[in-house]
Design an enzyme around this catalytic site. Structure first.
Site, mmCIF file in Angstrom:
data_model
loop_
_atom_site.group_PDB
_atom_site.id
_atom_site.type_symbol
_atom_site.label_atom_id
_atom_site.label_comp_id
_atom_site.label_asym_id
_atom_site.label_seq_id
_atom_site.Cartn_x
_atom_site.Cartn_y
_atom_site.Cartn_z
ATOM 1 N N GLU A 196 22.576 -137.551 -15.707
ATOM 2 C CA GLU A 196 20.874 -138.144 -15.835
ATOM 3 C C GLU A 196 20.482 -139.656 -16.554
ATOM 4 O OE1 GLU A 196 18.339 -135.669 -15.182
ATOM 5 O OE2 GLU A 196 19.110 -134.122 -14.504
ATOM 6 N N GLY A 219 27.084 -144.978 -17.974
ATOM 7 C CA GLY A 219 27.427 -143.293 -16.989
ATOM 8 C C GLY A 219 28.622 -143.909 -16.301
ATOM 9 N N LYS A 277 25.803 -147.906 -17.001
ATOM 10 C CA LYS A 277 26.711 -148.540 -17.560
ATOM 11 C C LYS A 277 27.688 -147.962 -18.091
ATOM 12 C CE LYS A 277 27.849 -152.555 -20.501
ATOM 13 N NZ LYS A 277 27.594 -153.493 -21.434
ATOM 14 N N CYS A 311 12.430 -142.409 -19.439
ATOM 15 C CA CYS A 311 13.183 -142.322 -18.208
ATOM 16 C C CYS A 311 11.854 -142.513 -16.615
ATOM 17 C CB CYS A 311 14.347 -141.164 -17.865
ATOM 18 S SG CYS A 311 13.314 -140.107 -18.240
ATOM 19 N N GLY A 346 21.426 -140.993 -20.258
ATOM 20 C CA GLY A 346 21.618 -141.940 -20.800
ATOM 21 C C GLY A 346 21.197 -143.291 -19.465
HETATM 22 P P1 NAD Z 1 22.047 -143.502 -25.955
HETATM 23 O O1 NAD Z 1 22.200 -145.620 -26.941
HETATM 24 O O2 NAD Z 1 21.572 -142.985 -27.033
HETATM 25 O O3 NAD Z 1 22.983 -143.442 -25.651
HETATM 26 C C1 NAD Z 1 22.677 -142.588 -24.219
HETATM 27 C C2 NAD Z 1 24.706 -142.022 -25.251
HETATM 28 O O4 NAD Z 1 25.412 -142.718 -25.108
HETATM 29 C C3 NAD Z 1 24.999 -141.624 -26.340
HETATM 30 O O5 NAD Z 1 24.885 -140.349 -26.848
HETATM 31 C C4 NAD Z 1 25.409 -142.280 -26.784
HETATM 32 O O6 NAD Z 1 26.647 -142.090 -28.437
HETATM 33 C C5 NAD Z 1 26.363 -142.842 -26.052
HETATM 34 N N1 NAD Z 1 27.145 -143.821 -25.667
HETATM 35 C C6 NAD Z 1 26.583 -145.271 -25.640
HETATM 36 N N2 NAD Z 1 27.579 -146.174 -24.992
HETATM 37 C C7 NAD Z 1 29.004 -145.378 -25.103
HETATM 38 C C8 NAD Z 1 29.714 -145.909 -24.910
HETATM 39 N N3 NAD Z 1 30.022 -146.926 -24.998
HETATM 40 N N4 NAD Z 1 31.093 -145.009 -24.493
HETATM 41 C C9 NAD Z 1 30.773 -143.533 -24.563
HETATM 42 N N5 NAD Z 1 29.630 -142.872 -24.795
HETATM 43 C C10 NAD Z 1 28.411 -144.077 -25.139
HETATM 44 O O7 NAD Z 1 21.324 -144.050 -24.938
HETATM 45 P P2 NAD Z 1 20.660 -145.329 -23.439
HETATM 46 O O8 NAD Z 1 22.023 -145.097 -22.682
HETATM 47 O O9 NAD Z 1 20.045 -146.308 -24.412
HETATM 48 O O10 NAD Z 1 18.913 -144.812 -22.829
HETATM 49 C C11 NAD Z 1 18.278 -145.292 -22.210
HETATM 50 C C12 NAD Z 1 19.098 -144.782 -20.854
HETATM 51 O O11 NAD Z 1 18.905 -143.108 -20.185
HETATM 52 C C13 NAD Z 1 17.284 -145.268 -19.780
HETATM 53 O O12 NAD Z 1 18.062 -146.168 -18.800
HETATM 54 C C14 NAD Z 1 16.949 -144.372 -19.716
HETATM 55 O O13 NAD Z 1 15.832 -144.189 -18.495
HETATM 56 C C15 NAD Z 1 17.921 -142.985 -19.350
HETATM 57 N N6 NAD Z 1 17.423 -141.781 -19.656
HETATM 58 C C16 NAD Z 1 17.665 -140.688 -18.500
HETATM 59 C C17 NAD Z 1 16.833 -139.246 -18.980
HETATM 60 C C18 NAD Z 1 16.949 -138.791 -17.710
HETATM 61 O O14 NAD Z 1 16.953 -137.561 -18.201
HETATM 62 N N7 NAD Z 1 17.230 -139.064 -16.228
HETATM 63 C C19 NAD Z 1 16.528 -139.099 -19.682
HETATM 64 C C20 NAD Z 1 16.628 -139.909 -20.648
HETATM 65 C C21 NAD Z 1 16.940 -141.410 -20.908
#
Ligand code: NAD
Length: 482
Positions: free
Chosen positions: A213, A196, A194, A248, A191
């Site tokens: 990731e 992360g 932030k 991503c 994800g």
């Molecule tokens: P998302 O909103 O689905 O969040 C990811 C996970 O984090 C979810 O399961 C969500 O429930 C959890 N989450 C969200 N907010 C949280 C919080 N405050 N506390 C705890 N858990 C929380 O996904 P996203 O972050 O919008 O995904 C997009 C981002 O992910 C982009 O930056 C993209 O580049 C990156 N991404 C990376 C990869 C990779 O393999 N490196 C793959 C896909 C996406």
């Protein structure tokens, strides 16, 4: 409180299953992997329907980018499982003679996988494959932002894999927070950075290792000696053909020279017309934006004062359908929001420089990207790009396809993430490599024990330098004592 109790219950139940030894045998691991393989095959239509509901993802993309990658990951793990599990003999070394030494891969225990919405099937199941192959029990928390796929995974996984060792916990921030409060043996998070940081701070409390990731701004540098038509198709495919740029590793922005930009722009426009027609918002081959928050975010990036007049192609959107047309922007300012944040959508800015080498400075002025792409026929430029640009992965003359190769690690560097997976790297991400030395009671080197004497030190020095006489003396118990 309910979420906390549910998280604790899931963890406790899996901890008991793991402690029973159930997940360790190769036969259990292979059976689960075969279950996932069957799930991907038998439920193809259901998975595609969920992805269509969440993202209007075209069936071809659903199959090629999600289902088939899960299938090939399972097959690769099944093919290599025994090899990965086998302890790896290493030289024992004279210092411990006689002995044997090996590296043994042990499961970490109970692991948590938190996945993202953009490839909601692949990003959920692929890490689970690695966790199972390495013999762990797993809790999967799919993204609530892709609710149809999350619900489908919660329904399907217990039907295809051992529910006493692999659990799906659905939910949003409260449920994920409750899970993060538990103690895990590894957390694998996909994800944004932030969140992360939030994941890492929870993990720090228990010294839990993490794989993060994350994302970033993936640059595409286009030199002027390229096959323009092929380059334009490959850039478009990695951008709009990957979930409308919500990937991503999608190209985030292009850098090319001022004199080449008009030709590249024309080639991209021609390719986009061919791919999505004159009315791209009506094309069934273009995914929609995942939700209105992201739609509004992308619209705001385009509408920013210093950017709005830089749109040279596309720019149309349909709020009802949550669709935004493939959009090209030329020479947006580097301090605009679109150049400061990851775009994660169908907008593609083109930055121009006088000389192609200036692109290195532009890229290096930002956080390290998850992927960096260079289109060029100049081998010297390729070499310099590889040496001077730090990125999770790199492709010359294509985009995004490196993630299909199970022999390559997939992961970020710096702010694009830490740790990696895919193929063998997935197994390694979820296994502890235990160092084992197996000695007999022979070969007692008394020189190592107190009371220390100059004679003992002399022998030890000889042993450490690899002197065979000193080794024989040490093993023979010279000098006497202790
Ligand atoms: P998302 O909103 O689905 O969040 C990811 C996970 O984090 C979810 O399961 C969500 O429930 C959890 N989450 C969200 N907010 C949280 C919080 N405050 N506390 C705890 N858990 C929380 O996904 P996203 O972050 O919008 O995904 C997009 C981002 O992910 C982009 O930056 C993209 O580049 C990156 N991404 C990376 C990869 C990779 O393999 N490196 C793959 C896909 C996406």
């Amino acid at each position: 409180m309910e979420a906390v109790a549910a998280a604790a219950e899931a963890r406790e139940q899996l901890r008991a299953s793991f402690a029973s030894g159930r997940t360790r045998p190769a036969a259990w691991r292979a059976a689960q992997l075969r279950g996932l393989l069957r799930m991907a095959a038998e439920m193809e239509a259901e998975i595609c329907a969920a992805l269509r509901a969440d993202l209007a993802k075209p069936r071809t993309e659903s199959y090629v980018h999600e289902i088939s990658l899960v299938t090939s990951s399972c097959k690769f793990a099944l093919k290599n499982l025994k090899k990965w599990m086998k302890p790896n003999k290493v030289p024992a070394g004279m210092l411990t003679f006689p002995s044997a030494a090996r590296v043994s891969a042990e499961p970490l225990g109970v692991v948590l996988v938190i996945s993202a919405w953009n490839y909601p099937f692949l990003l959920a199941v692929d890490p689970v494959i690695g966790a199972i192959a390495a013999g762990n029990a797993v809790v999967l928390k799919p993204s609530e932002v892709a609710p149809a796929t999350s619900a489908l995974l919660a329904d399907l996984l217990p039907r295809y894999v051992d529910g006493s060792c692999v659990r799906v916990v659905e939910g949003g921030i409260p449920e994920t927070t409750a899970l993060l409060e538990q103690k895990w043996d590894k957390i694998f998070y996909t994800g944004n950075g932030k969140v992360g940081r939030i994941v890492m701070s929870f993990a720090a409390k228990h010294l839990t290792p993490v794989v993060l990731e994350l994302g970033g701004k993936c640059p595409v540098v286009v030199d002027c000696n390229v096959d323009l038509h092929v380059a334009a198709k490959r850039i478009a495919s990695g951008k709009w053909g990957c979930n409308s740029g919500q990937a991503c590793i999608s190209p985030d922005y292009i850098i090319t020279t001022k004199c080449f930009a008009p030709k590249l722009l024309d080639a991209l426009k021609r390719v986009l017309d061919k791919f999505y027609g004159k009315e791209p918002l009506r094309s069934p081959d273009l995914s929609r934006i995942v939700n209105s928050n992201h739609f509004n975010r992308l619209q705001a990036l385009m509408d920013e004062e210093t950017v709005a007049d830089k749109v040279v192609f596309g720019g149309e959107s349909d709020e009802q359908q949550l669709k935004i047309a493939p959009t090209l922007l030329l020479d947006v300012p580097l301090d605009s929001t679109i150049m400061k944040e990851e775009i994660f959508g169908p907008l593609l800015p083109i930055i121009t420089v006088d000389k192609i080498h200036e692109s290195f400075g532009v890229i290096n002025s930002m956080s390290k990207p998850l992927a960096a792409y260079l289109f060029s026929n100049d081998s010297m430029l390729k070499q310099q790009f590889e040496m001077n640009v730090s990125a999770g992965g790199m492709i010359f003359n294509d985009t995004a396809i490196h993630l299909t190769n199970p022999h390559l690690p997939f992961g970020g560097v710096g702010e694009s993430g830490m740790g990696a997976y895919h193929g063998t790297f997935s197994f390694d991400a979820f296994a502890h490599k235990k160092a084992i030395v197996d000695r007999s009671f022979l070969g007692e080197a008394t020189a190592r024990y107190p009371p220390y004497t100059p004679a003992k030190l002399k022998i030890l020095k000889g042993v450490l330098k690899g002197n065979p006489v000193a080794m024989v003396q040490a093993i023979a118990g010279f000098p006497g004592g202790a």
